[in-house]
Design a protein around this motif. Structure first.
Motif, PDB file in Angstrom:
ATOM      1  N   LYS A   1      15.100 -57.804 -70.735  1.00  0.00           N
ATOM      2  CA  LYS A   1      16.385 -58.097 -70.111  1.00  0.00           C
ATOM      3  C   LYS A   1      16.580 -57.324 -68.801  1.00  0.00           C
ATOM      4  N   VAL A   2      16.082 -56.091 -68.753  1.00  0.00           N
ATOM      5  CA  VAL A   2      16.234 -55.282 -67.548  1.00  0.00           C
ATOM      6  C   VAL A   2      14.940 -54.519 -67.284  1.00  0.00           C
ATOM      7  N   ILE A   3      14.757 -54.090 -66.014  1.00  0.00           N
ATOM      8  CA  ILE A   3      13.616 -53.260 -65.625  1.00  0.00           C
ATOM      9  C   ILE A   3      14.170 -51.963 -65.053  1.00  0.00           C
ATOM     10  N   ASP A   4      13.631 -50.830 -65.517  1.00  0.00           N
ATOM     11  CA  ASP A   4      14.034 -49.523 -65.006  1.00  0.00           C
ATOM     12  C   ASP A   4      13.169 -49.207 -63.794  1.00  0.00           C
ATOM     13  N   THR A   5      13.788 -49.160 -62.602  1.00  0.00           N
ATOM     14  CA  THR A   5      13.036 -48.968 -61.364  1.00  0.00           C
ATOM     15  C   THR A   5      13.642 -47.832 -60.557  1.00  0.00           C
ATOM     16  N   ASP A   6      13.054 -47.591 -59.367  1.00  0.00           N
ATOM     17  CA  ASP A   6      13.600 -46.601 -58.444  1.00  0.00           C
ATOM     18  C   ASP A   6      15.009 -46.980 -57.992  1.00  0.00           C
ATOM     19  N   PHE A   7      15.339 -48.248 -58.110  1.00  0.00           N
ATOM     20  CA  PHE A   7      16.637 -48.735 -57.660  1.00  0.00           C
ATOM     21  C   PHE A   7      17.670 -48.777 -58.789  1.00  0.00           C
TER      22      PHE A   7
END
Length: 495
Positions: free
Chosen positions: A458-464
């Motif tokens: 559902k979501v991606i944990d990124t630098d943003f």
């Protein structure tokens, strides 16, 4: 003239006439002692519970069991501080041996006493009914823990069974000349023993020449890891390279646990031992800079063919954790004759392995049906996680779709050279993936060049921050790259 025994008592300030009172004796860095408990005090130690001796470089025996020869023994000064004269000793004292009375002794720690050759005599064992912990470490010359009595002595008859009813922990560590706990034929019973470490004892032969009963003991710990007791105690206690006359340590290896070791070989498990690691469940390696590979697969031409490779399963391995293995180049290598399979591998965590080139290869990924966690961070030259075979057109594992059915957590962090998870054109299906983290991977251009299915993500944990993957991860990465380029151009226009 005063006996050496009494002189040593004066040197340490110990008044052994009062030795029936202390419950704890700790002595450290005392080079004046050649033995700790003098012969005339050996029978009075009934209250002693803890004995801790460290760095006594001249100590040859812990319990002095022979009356030392000395001249003018009748002239011992009763006021000398030792408080005992030879003529005043009870008649029950033997002139050759006094068995220590240690019925309340619970803990014994001996550390860096390089002239010791043993700790106890056989006759002493009868009084150690409450001993719970025995730790002997870094003693250069010690050969046995328990010394046999004179062969003519009835006290060490091979028919006598030795029982340590309360012994729970036994640690023998860094003893280069230790051959065994006891080399006599007596049987030993340790009904409470649950922790046994025999670590870095290269001359180890056997625990005892008699039978040993340890009903609660499940494993033996060595410098290499944790071993089962399927074949007893006769195996290598150092890193299991080659040792003539000693069985391999790999056949009963349950866990590999290596930390801060400089003398480990370039490869942890050599190719000739791959068939022996059927019991291996976990691998943990920390701060071992000499290691360049975990599993070695040597190409032996003629051992198989490209149409029929030799499959080598590592059937029980569930967990691999590597941290700060600076020179590691690969975990496992396959070749055109042999493929490693990991059907029960569940967790792979790799951190600070700066020379690691990749994690998996095309040929082995099909066996990763149980893989659930894959966390990779701070591996500076890693370009891909899954590497294609060098001869792609001849890769037996080349399929239209690669499925990792149970992978639910994938974290890629601080990988400066990472270009993608896989740069092949195969489609990927990750049906259970619900946690994806991609941070500080500045060179990533695509997750995979083929189609990617992640229905649970559902979501991606990124630098943003936490981001919506939208259609798929590949399109998300492409969009973010475009945004970064636009931001760079916009920022540059101000200068």
């Amino acid at each position: 003239m005063i006996c050496d025994s009494l002189q040593r008592a004066q040197v340490t300030g110990s008044y052994w006439s009062f030795c029936q009172y202390p419950t704890k004796i700790m002595i450290s860095e005392c080079d004046a002692l050649s033995s700790l408990i003098p012969w005339y005090a050996a029978g009075q130690m009934k209250r002693l519970q803890e004995l801790d001796i460290r760095s006594c470089s001249r100590m040859r025996e812990v319990f002095e069991n022979e009356l030392m020869n000395c001249h003018n023994t009748n002239n011992v000064d009763e006021g000398s501080g030792a408080g005992t004269s030879l003529t005043s000793l009870p008649l029950t004292y033997s002139t050759t041996e006094v068995a220590p009375q240690l019925s309340n002794l619970k803990t014994v720690v001996i550390y860096e006493c390089d002239l010791l050759q043993h700790i106890f005599t056989f006759n002493t064992l009868k009084t150690l009914s409450h001993l719970k912990q025995l730790k002997v470490k870094r003693c250069e010359t010690i050969q046995v823990i328990v010394k046999e009595e004179n062969k003519t002595s009835s006290s060490s008859s091979s028919e006598e069974v030795v029982v340590f009813p309360n012994l729970e922990t036994l640690e023998l560590d860094c003893l280069p000349n230790l051959k065994g706990f006891f080399l006599g034929m007596n049987d030993f019973r340790c009904p409470s023993l649950v922790t046994l470490m025999i670590n870095d004892c290269p001359k180890w032969v056997v625990f005892t020449s008699g039978q040993l009963e340890t009903p609660k003991l499940k494993y033996v710990h060595t410098s290499f890891g944790k071993h089962s007791l399927e074949r007893g105690f006769n195996f290598q206690t150092t890193f299991p390279t080659s040792s003539k006359g000693m069985p391999s340590s790999f056949h009963n290896l349950i866990e590999i646990n290596i930390e801060n070791k400089e003398d480990v070989g370039r490869t942890i498990i050599p190719s000739n031992e791959l068939q022996q690691v059927v019991k291996l469940q976990q691998i943990t390696i920390k701060s071992c800079y000499g290691v360049k590979g975990v599993f070695e697969v040597v190409a032996v031409e003629g051992s198989g063919s490209r149409e029929s490779k030799t499959l080598v399963p590592i059937p029980n391995l569930t967990q691999v954790k590597l941290d700060n293995v600076g020179n590691l180049k690969y975990l496992w290598k396959s070749n055109q004759w042999m493929v490693l399979e990991f059907p029960n591998l569940t967790i792979v965590h790799i951190h600070h392995c700066y020379k690691l080139e990749h994690v998996f290869t095309c040929s082995m990924v099909g066996s990763l049906v149980q893989l659930q966690e894959l966390h990779i961070s701070q591996c500076m030259i890693t370009e891909v996680i899954l590497k294609e075979e060098e001869e792609e057109e001849e890769c037996d594992a080349k399929v239209n779709e690669i499925i990792l059915p149970r992978l639910n957590s994938l974290k890629l962090e601080d990988l400066n050279s990472l270009k993608g998870f896989c740069l092949g054109k195969e489609a990927f299906s990750l049906p259970a993936l619900d946690t994806l983290q991609i941070k500080d991977c500045p060179d990533i251009t695509v997750f995979t060049k083929g189609h990617l299915s992640t229905p649970q993500l559902k979501v991606i944990d990124t630098d943003f921050g936490m981001c919506d993957p939208r259609k798929d991860v590949n399109s998300f990465i492409e969009t973010k790259l475009e945004e970064v380029c636009i931001n760079i151009i916009t920022y540059s226009s101000f200068f």
